[in-house]
Enzyme design. Structure first.
Site, PDB file in Angstrom:
ATOM      1  N   CYS A   9      -7.596 -17.435  48.935  1.00  0.00           N
ATOM      2  CA  CYS A   9      -8.494 -16.351  49.360  1.00  0.00           C
ATOM      3  C   CYS A   9      -9.959 -16.624  49.004  1.00  0.00           C
ATOM      4  O   CYS A   9     -10.862 -16.017  49.583  1.00  0.00           O
ATOM      5  CB  CYS A   9      -8.040 -15.027  48.754  1.00  0.00           C
ATOM      6  SG  CYS A   9      -6.377 -14.572  49.257  1.00  0.00           S
ATOM      7  N   ASN A  63      -5.229  -8.577  54.763  1.00  0.00           N
ATOM      8  CA  ASN A  63      -5.772  -9.696  53.990  1.00  0.00           C
ATOM      9  C   ASN A  63      -5.569 -10.987  54.793  1.00  0.00           C
ATOM     10  O   ASN A  63      -4.435 -11.414  54.989  1.00  0.00           O
ATOM     11  CB  ASN A  63      -5.035  -9.767  52.643  1.00  0.00           C
ATOM     12  CG  ASN A  63      -5.561 -10.874  51.735  1.00  0.00           C
ATOM     13  OD1 ASN A  63      -6.290 -11.758  52.177  1.00  0.00           O
ATOM     14  ND2 ASN A  63      -5.173 -10.835  50.477  1.00  0.00           N
ATOM     15  N   HIS A  89     -14.054 -10.311  49.784  1.00  0.00           N
ATOM     16  CA  HIS A  89     -12.737 -10.687  50.296  1.00  0.00           C
ATOM     17  C   HIS A  89     -11.929  -9.397  50.456  1.00  0.00           C
ATOM     18  O   HIS A  89     -11.931  -8.541  49.582  1.00  0.00           O
ATOM     19  CB  HIS A  89     -12.046 -11.630  49.312  1.00  0.00           C
ATOM     20  CG  HIS A  89     -10.601 -11.811  49.607  1.00  0.00           C
ATOM     21  ND1 HIS A  89     -10.155 -12.182  50.858  1.00  0.00           N
ATOM     22  CD2 HIS A  89      -9.493 -11.651  48.839  1.00  0.00           C
ATOM     23  CE1 HIS A  89      -8.837 -12.248  50.842  1.00  0.00           C
ATOM     24  NE2 HIS A  89      -8.414 -11.928  49.633  1.00  0.00           N
TER      25      HIS A  89
HETATM   26  N1  ACO Z   1       6.571   0.006  50.912  1.00  0.00           N
HETATM   27  C1  ACO Z   1       7.125   0.976  50.159  1.00  0.00           C
HETATM   28  N2  ACO Z   1       7.318   0.838  48.834  1.00  0.00           N
HETATM   29  C2  ACO Z   1       6.910  -0.301  48.263  1.00  0.00           C
HETATM   30  C3  ACO Z   1       6.315  -1.353  48.995  1.00  0.00           C
HETATM   31  C4  ACO Z   1       6.172  -1.167  50.368  1.00  0.00           C
HETATM   32  N3  ACO Z   1       5.599  -2.093  51.178  1.00  0.00           N
HETATM   33  N4  ACO Z   1       6.006  -2.367  48.142  1.00  0.00           N
HETATM   34  C5  ACO Z   1       6.383  -1.955  46.919  1.00  0.00           C
HETATM   35  N5  ACO Z   1       6.927  -0.726  46.993  1.00  0.00           N
HETATM   36  C6  ACO Z   1       7.461   0.090  45.904  1.00  0.00           C
HETATM   37  C7  ACO Z   1       7.873  -0.722  44.710  1.00  0.00           C
HETATM   38  O1  ACO Z   1       9.168  -1.218  44.860  1.00  0.00           O
HETATM   39  C8  ACO Z   1       7.747   0.293  43.604  1.00  0.00           C
HETATM   40  O2  ACO Z   1       8.912   1.091  43.608  1.00  0.00           O
HETATM   41  P1  ACO Z   1       9.592   1.530  42.202  1.00  0.00           P
HETATM   42  O3  ACO Z   1       8.534   2.359  41.513  1.00  0.00           O
HETATM   43  O4  ACO Z   1      10.773   2.303  42.663  1.00  0.00           O
HETATM   44  O5  ACO Z   1       9.912   0.269  41.489  1.00  0.00           O
HETATM   45  C9  ACO Z   1       6.591   1.176  44.034  1.00  0.00           C
HETATM   46  O6  ACO Z   1       6.432   0.958  45.440  1.00  0.00           O
HETATM   47  C10 ACO Z   1       5.284   0.858  43.333  1.00  0.00           C
HETATM   48  O7  ACO Z   1       5.079  -0.565  43.399  1.00  0.00           O
HETATM   49  P2  ACO Z   1       3.871  -1.248  42.675  1.00  0.00           P
HETATM   50  O8  ACO Z   1       4.009  -2.719  42.833  1.00  0.00           O
HETATM   51  O9  ACO Z   1       3.752  -0.672  41.307  1.00  0.00           O
HETATM   52  O10 ACO Z   1       2.672  -0.703  43.583  1.00  0.00           O
HETATM   53  P3  ACO Z   1       1.130  -0.882  43.375  1.00  0.00           P
HETATM   54  O11 ACO Z   1       0.472   0.426  43.340  1.00  0.00           O
HETATM   55  O12 ACO Z   1       0.827  -1.869  42.269  1.00  0.00           O
HETATM   56  O13 ACO Z   1       0.699  -1.567  44.739  1.00  0.00           O
HETATM   57  C11 ACO Z   1       0.114  -3.690  45.678  1.00  0.00           C
HETATM   58  C12 ACO Z   1       1.228  -2.819  45.104  1.00  0.00           C
HETATM   59  C13 ACO Z   1      -0.406  -3.040  46.935  1.00  0.00           C
HETATM   60  C14 ACO Z   1       0.693  -5.059  46.004  1.00  0.00           C
HETATM   61  C15 ACO Z   1      -1.013  -3.824  44.641  1.00  0.00           C
HETATM   62  O14 ACO Z   1      -0.521  -4.171  43.401  1.00  0.00           O
HETATM   63  C16 ACO Z   1      -2.048  -4.829  45.065  1.00  0.00           C
HETATM   64  O15 ACO Z   1      -2.725  -4.691  46.070  1.00  0.00           O
HETATM   65  N6  ACO Z   1      -2.278  -5.903  44.267  1.00  0.00           N
HETATM   66  C17 ACO Z   1      -3.238  -6.907  44.597  1.00  0.00           C
HETATM   67  C18 ACO Z   1      -2.539  -7.996  45.258  1.00  0.00           C
HETATM   68  C19 ACO Z   1      -3.339  -8.653  46.339  1.00  0.00           C
HETATM   69  O16 ACO Z   1      -4.130  -8.077  47.006  1.00  0.00           O
HETATM   70  N7  ACO Z   1      -3.063  -9.931  46.507  1.00  0.00           N
HETATM   71  C20 ACO Z   1      -3.647 -10.667  47.587  1.00  0.00           C
HETATM   72  C21 ACO Z   1      -4.115 -11.989  47.194  1.00  0.00           C
HETATM   73  S1  ACO Z   1      -5.170 -11.965  45.834  1.00  0.00           S
HETATM   74  C22 ACO Z   1      -6.477 -11.231  46.336  1.00  0.00           C
HETATM   75  O17 ACO Z   1      -6.743 -11.343  47.485  1.00  0.00           O
HETATM   76  C23 ACO Z   1      -7.266 -10.501  45.359  1.00  0.00           C
END
Ligand code: ACO
Length: 324
Positions: A114, A281, A251
């Site tokens: 990224c 993304n 980004h």
């Molecule tokens: N749909 C529905 N539920 C989901 C999904 C989905 N697509 N994905 C996860 N869940 C559920 C999980 O299983 C979890 O359920 P549980 O509580 O029963 O275990 C619940 O939702 C919460 O999951 P979390 O992982 O805690 O959710 P969070 O609020 O952290 O959001 C996310 C997840 C969106 C991935 C976030 O952590 C994020 O954006 N992180 C950054 C990652 C990123 O952007 N990476 C890209 C490359 S790096 C960069 O570009 C910076």
């Protein structure tokens, strides 16, 4: 006199097919509501069967050359930032060079996921400053849809395909932050965090391309800290304040990361170019896609101070301060 790397033209390309959250929810256990609330993403573009990273890149580069009023034969360096090349080798940049450039013009890929566009911009800027190129193209292009595990709802909802390009030209500057062009770039990496965000395949391990694996929460936490730091570094290096910045072109990973970073920096959210809602993304393509969106709709104007920042797998991260 200082040599400056000036952005002469920008261009972008998005595949025709749009995949909405509602359509995704028919394939995996997710919902439009969850995706919008946690990420700000409403839709993403997906490359057609047979449409390759280089095809996207070539389309974006042609638009950037047209916007710059330049011929591809003028270009003496092609840098393609991608983590999803057409082939393990040769570099997909060579296809771009073959399509629009002159035979013999150097081309290579830069792989920083990224952060790839910021890395590519830094490389081209240094070639230009060293006098090894006068006109360069940097393009970020990705087909992440091909390395997603479409059964993994924690990752497949986050990414999309696309490409964005800039045409860079060597110009004379006065050596101050009033100059047009790239004022500074700041690159970092920390390979200790490999396991936080990676692809579980590769030529020297599994001999396959693999799929994205990510510890989302940890990535999120590191992203906000590292991005804020990279932005501060750029401001300090150029003796400017956050209020001097006209546009933040970050980004586009997650709307919540954009909001948290802007808040930590004390930046007016209206100064942040946001495309994550429409593009999701797109990794190395996301900054030039957002830059092109801001330039094409007239928000980003000549003379504006634009701050770019990115973080990705590696971890890699960095920033660039550019006067348009
Ligand atoms: N749909 C529905 N539920 C989901 C999904 C989905 N697509 N994905 C996860 N869940 C559920 C999980 O299983 C979890 O359920 P549980 O509580 O029963 O275990 C619940 O939702 C919460 O999951 P979390 O992982 O805690 O959710 P969070 O609020 O952290 O959001 C996310 C997840 C969106 C991935 C976030 O952590 C994020 O954006 N992180 C950054 C990652 C990123 O952007 N990476 C890209 C490359 S790096 C960069 O570009 C910076």
């Amino acid at each position: 006199m200082t040599i400056r790397t000036v952005i002469q033209g920008v261009g972008s390309y998005l595949p025709e097919k749009v995949l909405s959250n509602a359509e995704l929810a028919q394939k995996v256990d997710t919902s439009d509501e969850w995706i919008v609330e946690r990420t700000g993403i409403h839709q993403r573009h997906i490359a057609a069967d047979g449409e390759k990273t280089s095809d996207l890149a070539i389309a974006a580069v042609k638009k950037a050359l047209a916007a710059a009023g330049r011929d591809g034969k003028d270009v003496d360096l092609f840098v393609l930032a991608t983590a999803t090349p057409d082939q393990t080798f040769p570099a997909s940049a060579a296809r771009v060079q073959a399509a629009v450039g002159r035979p013999g013009a150097p081309s290579f890929d830069v792989h920083a996921v990224c952060s790839g566009f910021v890395y590519g911009l830094a490389v081209a800027d240094n070639f230009i400053k060293a006098g090894q190129a006068k006109c360069a193209v940097v393009v970020g292009a990705e087909v992440f849809s091909r390395i997603l595990d479409w059964n993994d709802r924690t990752t497949c909802v986050l990414f999309g395909d696309g490409a964005g390009a800039v045409v860079l030209n060597a110009e004379d500057g006065g050596g101050t932050s009033a100059d047009r062009g790239v004022l500074s770039t700041h690159l970092h990496s920390d390979g200790r965090y490999n396991a936080m965000l990676f692809v579980d395949g590769g030529p020297s391990t599994t001999q396959t391309a693999g799929h994205i694996r990510m510890k989302g929460k940890e990535v999120f936490r590191h992203a906000v800290v590292n991005l804020t730091e990279a932005v501060r570094e750029a401001l300090v290096a150029n003796k400017v304040s956050i209020d001097d910045v006209d546009w933040l072109v970050p980004h586009q990973a997650n709307k919540r990361i954009l909001d948290s970073t802007a808040q930590k920096l004390g930046l007016d959210p209206a100064k942040v170019i946001v495309t994550v809602d429409r593009h999701a993304n797109t990794s190395a393509a996301s900054i030039p896609l957002a830059l092109a969106a801001g330039v094409e709709d007239g928000r980003i104007k000549r003379g504006n101070l634009v701050l770019m920042e990115a973080m990705g797998g590696g971890f890699t991260w960095g920033s660039a301060l550019v006067r348009m």
